[in-house]
Design an enzyme around this catalytic site. Sequence first.
Site, PDB file in Angstrom:
ATOM      1  N   HIS A  93       0.811  -1.226   0.000  1.00 35.85           N
ATOM      2  CA  HIS A  93       0.000   0.000   0.000  1.00 35.85           C
ATOM      3  C   HIS A  93       0.839   1.269   0.000  1.00 35.85           C
ATOM      4  O   HIS A  93       1.914   1.320   0.586  1.00 35.85           O
ATOM      5  CB  HIS A  93      -1.031  -0.007   1.127  1.00 35.85           C
ATOM      6  CG  HIS A  93      -0.487   0.003   2.516  1.00 35.85           C
ATOM      7  ND1 HIS A  93      -0.256   1.164   3.214  1.00 35.85           N
ATOM      8  CD2 HIS A  93      -0.147  -0.996   3.353  1.00 35.85           C
ATOM      9  CE1 HIS A  93       0.195   0.875   4.421  1.00 35.85           C
ATOM     10  NE2 HIS A  93       0.279  -0.426   4.543  1.00 35.85           N
ATOM     11  N   ASP A  95      -0.487   4.363   0.899  1.00 36.62           N
ATOM     12  CA  ASP A  95      -0.865   5.342   1.926  1.00 36.62           C
ATOM     13  C   ASP A  95      -0.157   5.067   3.245  1.00 36.62           C
ATOM     14  O   ASP A  95       0.321   3.960   3.495  1.00 36.62           O
ATOM     15  CB  ASP A  95      -2.392   5.341   2.131  1.00 36.62           C
ATOM     16  CG  ASP A  95      -2.935   3.986   2.550  1.00 36.62           C
ATOM     17  OD1 ASP A  95      -2.513   2.964   1.960  1.00 36.62           O
ATOM     18  OD2 ASP A  95      -3.769   3.929   3.470  1.00 36.62           O
ATOM     19  N   ASP A 126       6.143   0.809   6.813  1.00 36.74           N
ATOM     20  CA  ASP A 126       4.726   0.532   6.540  1.00 36.74           C
ATOM     21  C   ASP A 126       4.221   1.440   5.439  1.00 36.74           C
ATOM     22  O   ASP A 126       3.741   2.519   5.695  1.00 36.74           O
ATOM     23  CB  ASP A 126       3.946   0.731   7.852  1.00 36.74           C
ATOM     24  CG  ASP A 126       2.471   0.467   7.721  1.00 36.74           C
ATOM     25  OD1 ASP A 126       2.063  -0.181   6.748  1.00 36.74           O
ATOM     26  OD2 ASP A 126       1.713   0.927   8.598  1.00 36.74           O
ATOM     27  N   GLU A 160      -5.246   1.643   2.545  1.00 38.23           N
ATOM     28  CA  GLU A 160      -5.087   0.452   3.378  1.00 38.23           C
ATOM     29  C   GLU A 160      -5.241   0.798   4.844  1.00 38.23           C
ATOM     30  O   GLU A 160      -5.701  -0.015   5.636  1.00 38.23           O
ATOM     31  CB  GLU A 160      -3.713  -0.187   3.130  1.00 38.23           C
ATOM     32  CG  GLU A 160      -3.555  -1.568   3.761  1.00 38.23           C
ATOM     33  CD  GLU A 160      -3.053  -1.560   5.195  1.00 38.23           C
ATOM     34  OE1 GLU A 160      -3.149  -2.608   5.850  1.00 38.23           O
ATOM     35  OE2 GLU A 160      -2.584  -0.514   5.686  1.00 38.23           O
ATOM     36  N   GLU A 161      -4.834   2.019   5.197  1.00 35.73           N
ATOM     37  CA  GLU A 161      -4.836   2.388   6.619  1.00 35.73           C
ATOM     38  C   GLU A 161      -6.238   2.698   7.127  1.00 35.73           C
ATOM     39  O   GLU A 161      -6.444   2.905   8.310  1.00 35.73           O
ATOM     40  CB  GLU A 161      -3.905   3.587   6.867  1.00 35.73           C
ATOM     41  CG  GLU A 161      -2.440   3.305   6.563  1.00 35.73           C
ATOM     42  CD  GLU A 161      -1.787   2.347   7.552  1.00 35.73           C
ATOM     43  OE1 GLU A 161      -2.471   1.914   8.492  1.00 35.73           O
ATOM     44  OE2 GLU A 161      -0.611   2.022   7.363  1.00 35.73           O
ATOM     45  N   ASP A 187       2.348  -7.366   4.915  1.00 39.19           N
ATOM     46  CA  ASP A 187       1.632  -6.456   5.801  1.00 39.19           C
ATOM     47  C   ASP A 187       2.046  -6.679   7.247  1.00 39.19           C
ATOM     48  O   ASP A 187       1.604  -5.996   8.149  1.00 39.19           O
ATOM     49  CB  ASP A 187       0.139  -6.817   5.621  1.00 39.19           C
ATOM     50  CG  ASP A 187      -0.774  -5.831   6.277  1.00 39.19           C
ATOM     51  OD1 ASP A 187      -0.313  -4.741   6.583  1.00 39.19           O
ATOM     52  OD2 ASP A 187      -1.959  -6.170   6.491  1.00 39.19           O
TER      53      ASP A 187
END
Length: 412
Positions: A93, A95, A126, A160-161, A187
Site C-alpha cells: 500500500h 498510503d 509501513d 489500506e490504513e 503487511d
Amino acid sequence: MDSKTLVAAVAENETLMIDSLCSMLKIRAVGPENQGHGEGERAEYLLTLAKKLGFKSIELYESNDPRVPSGKRPNIVIRTRGTSSKNLFVVTHMDTVPEGDIKAWKYPPYEPIVIDGRVYGRGSEDNGQELIASLFGLKALLENGISPECNIGLVFVSDEEHGNTHGIDFLMEKGIFKKGDLAVVPDHGEGDGSAICVVEKSIAWINVEVIGRQTHASTPARGINALEVAARYMISVIDELRKRFSEEDPLFDVPISTFSPTKCDANGPNINTIPGRQQFAFDFRILPNYKVDDVLAVMKKTAGTFEREHGVKIDLSFVQRADAAPKTPINSEIVERLIDAITKVRGIKPHPLGIGGGTCAAPFRRIGIEAAVWSTIPGVAHDANEYANVKDIVADAQVYALLFAGKNVERA
Ligand SMILES: [Zn+2]
C-alpha cells in the site's frame, strides 16, 4: 544463471532502491480521514519510476473519492507475463498513517534520511520498504532476461490504513484478483524474516451497556447499581468464555483465544450516586475453529440470566467484527515458494504462523486465493521515527526476485 547470481544482481541496485524509497517517502500520502490529500502525488511518482525502470504494462485504477483534491484514489497494477498461466500478486500500500506528534520525531517524517543503515521516515516500514523491494525484485528479472514463472502483478493500493474501500476492495470489485491466484501481502512480519502468516484470529470488539436505576449512594437498595452488575457480568462472561473456548492452536504466537475486558467508560463525576448506567467493552481474539456467533450466544445467555436476577437491561453491540478468513494451508504453493526463496536468501528455515490481528490477506483468502503475509521488518510501523533497515530492503527484494523467477532462473 543460478539463484546466487540473481541475488547478487538485486544487490547491485541498492543505491537506486534506497534513493527511490526516499523520493517516494518525501511525498506525503495520508488519507482524507486524517485530513490528508490521499495518494495521488505519490502514485504519479511511482508511475514515472516504473516506466523509467522499464516496465511496459502499467495499469491505473482510480476510485472516486470527493474528499481528496483530485477526487480520485489511485491503484497501480504493474504486470509482467510469466511462462505459466498462474497469477502471482504482491500487494503493498501507498498510503500511510499521519506523522502524529511531530515533536517526537528525531528526524523530520517527510525528509527521509539514511543513518546507520536505516531509512528514517513516515511510511518507510509501513509499507514503503516492501513496495520498493517487490518493484526492484521484479526489475532484476527484467534486467537479466529472466521470465517469471507465474504472471506477476505488483499491486500498489490506496486506502489500506482506513478500511480498503478505495484500494483492495475496489480492485476486488474490478475483478483484478481471481480464485486460484497466489498472493503475498507483506503487511506483517518479523525482524529476521522467518514468519509467514497464513491465518488470523477472528476479532470482535463488543460494547456492553448495563442499565439499572440511579439513586443516592446512602440508600443503594432504592436503585439498581449498574456498575456492580456490569462488574459481575464482565467476570462471569470471561470466566465462561475462557472455559468453553479453551482450545489451543500452536500455529499462533498466542495459542489460545483471548477474551479481554478493555475499555470502561466513566459513569458520572461524583462518588455519592449509585450509577444507573455503565458501559464497558471487550476485545476478543478468537481462534478460527470457533464461530463468533457461538461466543455471542454465550454472552447473550449470560446477559439474560443477569437481567432476570438483577432487574437490569444489558445491551450488547459490535464495535468491530471480523470473522477469520479461511486459512492458507501450510503446504500451499505460495507458502512453499516463499519458504524456498527465503531459505535461499537468508539461510534460515521460515515457519508458518497465525496472528491475533487482522491482515489484508483475509479478503484474498475469502475469495479462494492462497495468500501469505510475509516481510522482514523491525516492527516500528506508526511509531515516531519509523524506519526500515537497508539490509532488509535489499534482502526482501532478493526474496521477491527468486520467488518470481522460480525454476526459470536456471534456464536464463
Ligand atoms: Zn499501517
